[in-house]
Scaffold this active site. Structure first.
Site, short mmCIF file in Angstrom:
data_model
loop_
_atom_site.label_atom_id
_atom_site.label_comp_id
_atom_site.label_asym_id
_atom_site.label_seq_id
_atom_site.Cartn_x
_atom_site.Cartn_y
_atom_site.Cartn_z
N GLU A 264 0.84 -1.20 0.00
CA GLU A 264 0.00 0.00 0.00
C GLU A 264 0.87 1.25 0.00
OE1 GLU A 264 -3.11 0.25 2.88
OE2 GLU A 264 -3.47 2.35 2.44
N LYS A 396 -8.04 -14.89 16.44
CA LYS A 396 -8.26 -14.50 15.03
C LYS A 396 -9.70 -14.14 14.69
CE LYS A 396 -4.33 -17.37 13.85
NZ LYS A 396 -3.78 -18.51 13.19
N ASP A 472 1.92 -14.09 12.89
CA ASP A 472 0.77 -14.67 12.22
C ASP A 472 -0.14 -13.52 11.77
OD1 ASP A 472 -1.57 -15.92 11.47
OD2 ASP A 472 -1.47 -17.43 13.05
N HIS A 570 -2.04 10.45 -1.47
CA HIS A 570 -2.25 9.19 -2.18
C HIS A 570 -1.97 9.37 -3.65
CE1 HIS A 570 -3.55 5.86 0.32
NE2 HIS A 570 -4.01 6.77 1.16
#
Ligand code: ADP
Length: 585
Positions: A264, A396, A472, A570
């Site tokens: 990104e 998670k 993770d 951006h």
């Protein structure tokens, strides 16, 4: 390979067009029509031109002296006049050809635009590359002279040097049997005893089976032995993710260069700017509040009463000693800290919390839990274990239990940003930031019914650091729980900002942390592997760094929004038609 070569040729043409391209495509020039070489022809006509000019001028002077009319010309004078015109026309043509060529082969306006854009990009990249510590300054510092560029070794080049080949007859036979389904793909590693060859064969079989090319997915340049049995099964290659560096991030008096693996645009640059603001304000303070990984099995009884009996037993402080001896049997590092139970009718959810040293600890805690469940069967034979994980852990998945009780490392990190820094580096004001934080991160998130999402984009920073350091990435869900608070302090001149993150789940041993690239990133942070002095110190330090980086990310994005810079930045860093709202959260 062929496809990648094709791709690279196209790329060169599209990214670096030069005025020479059309000439290379069609080398024919107007001057090729001349019988002699261009230089020789030029010399002949130049000599002719000046000779006849000299001759005609001397004849002209002679005629004036002898009062001979100018229109009376001799044969030699006629020849000289013809030669004059011929050479004049040639010389005019000579320069004309060059002129015409320059007109005919002038690149299209698009080419110039592309070149201009490329130059602009280079300047932009040079500006970013030229950062000096503290590198947050790179966002607006002047461009210092660049050192000579080192030769760039591309990944593709490395792969080209030592390709994995599956050309032997034996390999071909195995590929065919995988395609036919007689050899299971998953058995290749154990069958061949060579993980790289297994990956190459599996990849080839997959391409044949699907009819799809994997040429963009690299195979070489990766240690497939290192993932065997712990990180990834049935590999056919690996995905490349660029790693950028934000920093130095000054936390608890130490500077860290924070690796962030992301695709990104803007994210690293933005975090970098936050790091600069923190650095210029004297650094952040990050405090670890709690450190304990959790696992909560679900057990069922015939009655709610029996479930309640077990709850009371487990939560009785007198039984803790016995339970912890049982729990701690399976690991040198896993140490039971506490047990919290929740009942749903006849079902009991038992949330065990334990310290796990430098490991993130899911395996460790699971082993300890299994020990306790086995032990409990003696006194509670009617206990039916439904599952070692009953989702009350909670792993998670967004869950209030993690937000309220914490999971992994609970950290709070704060800094006071000077008013000057808010204005000059963050290009906004303390007032605007405090107001925006209240309306966006607190009220807006409340309106959305957020669970732990009282922040601007904590998950952006957490995910990038997790990927870079072998954590993770799925645990980004709860690890990104964060409430960002802002307040004007020192009579409204300065900004107090804090991030409170109750469930940062990180480790510096086990899982993906031992892989070469991830281990290099941990090494950069000075938290690679197990801490020799104090087990758990590396993982705890990593958690404080994550919180510090989130603080930097929050500062910068919130400032960009407050200053209305978001879309602009951006456009600058993502120079594509990408949806700019994506990174803003
Ligand atoms: P996790 O529990 O995070 O899934 P592992 O199951 O791989 O990770 O456990 C980590 C392994 O590393 C364990 O076998 C443990 O004994 C070993 N280890 C060595 N040093 C440490 C340390 N300082 N802290 C935690 N574990 C350690």
């Amino acid at each position: 390979m062929e496809a990648s070569r094709l791709y690279s040729t196209k790329r060169v043409q599209s990214l670096k067009p030069t005025k020479k391209i059309p000439l290379e495509e069609d080398p024919t020039k107007a001057s090729d029509a001349l019988p002699l070489s261009l230089h020789l022809t030029n010399a002949v006509f130049f000599t002719l031109f000046f000779s006849v000019v000299y001759f005609l001028l001397s004849r002209w002077r002679e005629k004036i002296r002898t009062s001979t009319p100018l229109h009376v010309v001799t044969f030699s004078e006629i020849i000289a006049i013809l030669a004059f015109f011929a050479s004049f026309i040639y010389l005019l043509g000579f320069f004309g050809i060059d002129f015409v060529q320059s007109l005919v082969f002038r690149p299209s306006p698009d080419v110039w635009i592309a070149e201009d854009e490329e130059e602009e990009n280079e300047v932009l990249l040079a500006k970013e590359d030229a950062r000096k510590v503290p590198c947050g300054q790179a966002l607006d510092c002047l461009l210092p002279p660049l050192p000579p560029a080192a030769p760039i070794v591309t990944a593709q080049k490395v792969f080209d040097e030592k390709p994995v080949t599956v050309t032997t007859e034996e390999d071909e036979e195995i590929i065919k049997s995988v395609v036919a389904g007689t050899t299971p793909s998953y058995s290749l590693e154990s069958k061949l005893g060579d993980c790289k060859r297994a990956a190459a064969i599996r990849r080839e079989a997959l391409q044949r089976l699907t009819g799809k090319s994997l040429s963009g997915l690299p195979l070489d340049g990766f240690d497939y032995e290192s993932i065997l049995g712990q990180c990834c099964e049935m590999p056919v290659g690996y995905v490349q993710i660029p790693v950028g560096i934000a920093g130095p991030l000054l936390v608890n008096g130490r500077e860290y260069s924070v690796p962030m693996a992301t695709t990104e645009g803007c994210l690293v640059a933005s975090t970098n700017r936050g790091c600069k603001a923190i650095h210029l304000s004297g650094g952040a303070t990050s405090v670890l509040l709690k450190d304990g990984m959790t696992r909560a099995p679900c057990v069922r009884f015939g009655t709610a009463k029996r479930a309640a009996d077990l709850k009371l037993y487990l939560e009785d402080p007198d039984n803790f000693e016995t339970l912890s001896v049982v729990f701690n049997r399976s690991s040198r590092f896993g140490r039971l800290q506490g047990i919290k139970c929740a009942i749903a009718g006849k079902n009991l959810y038992i949330r065990f919390t334990c310290s796990t040293g430098d490991a993130m600890g899911m395996n460790m805690v699971s082993k300890g839990v299994q020990n306790v469940l086995d032990f409990l069967q003696t006194d509670f034979p009617d206990m039916d274990v439904i599952g070692i994980s009953g989702n009350y852990c909670s792993d998670k998945k967004p869950a209030a239990v993690n937000w309220i009780e914490g999971r992994g490392k609970s950290v709070v990190c704060e800094v006071i940003i000077k008013g000057d820094v808010v204005r000059k580096v963050l290009k906004t004001s303390v007032e605007s930031l405090v107001e925006l934080n209240m309306l966006k991160n607190l009220t807006g998130s409340a309106m959305a019914g957020a669970l732990g999402g009282f922040n601007a984009h904590a998950s952006n920073i957490v995910a990038a650091i997790y990927i870079a350091t072998g954590q993770d990435p799925a645990q980004n869900v709860e690890s990104s729980h964060c409430i960002t608070m802002m307040e004007a302090v020192n009579e409204g001149k300065d900004l107090h900002i804090s991030v409170t993150m109750p469930s940062i789940e990180v480790g510096t041993v086990g899982g993906g942390t031992q892989l070469a690239s991830q281990s290099a990133c941990l090494n950069l942070l000075g938290v690679k592997g197990a801490s020799k002095e104090t087990p758990g110190a590396n993982a705890r330090m990593l958690a404080t760094i994550v919180a510090g980086a989130v603080l930097a990310g929050e500062l910068s994005l919130m400032s960009a929004i407050a200053a209305g810079q978001l879309v602009k930045s951006h456009m600058k860093y993502n120079r594509s038609s990408k949806d700019v709202s994506k990174g803003s959260s």
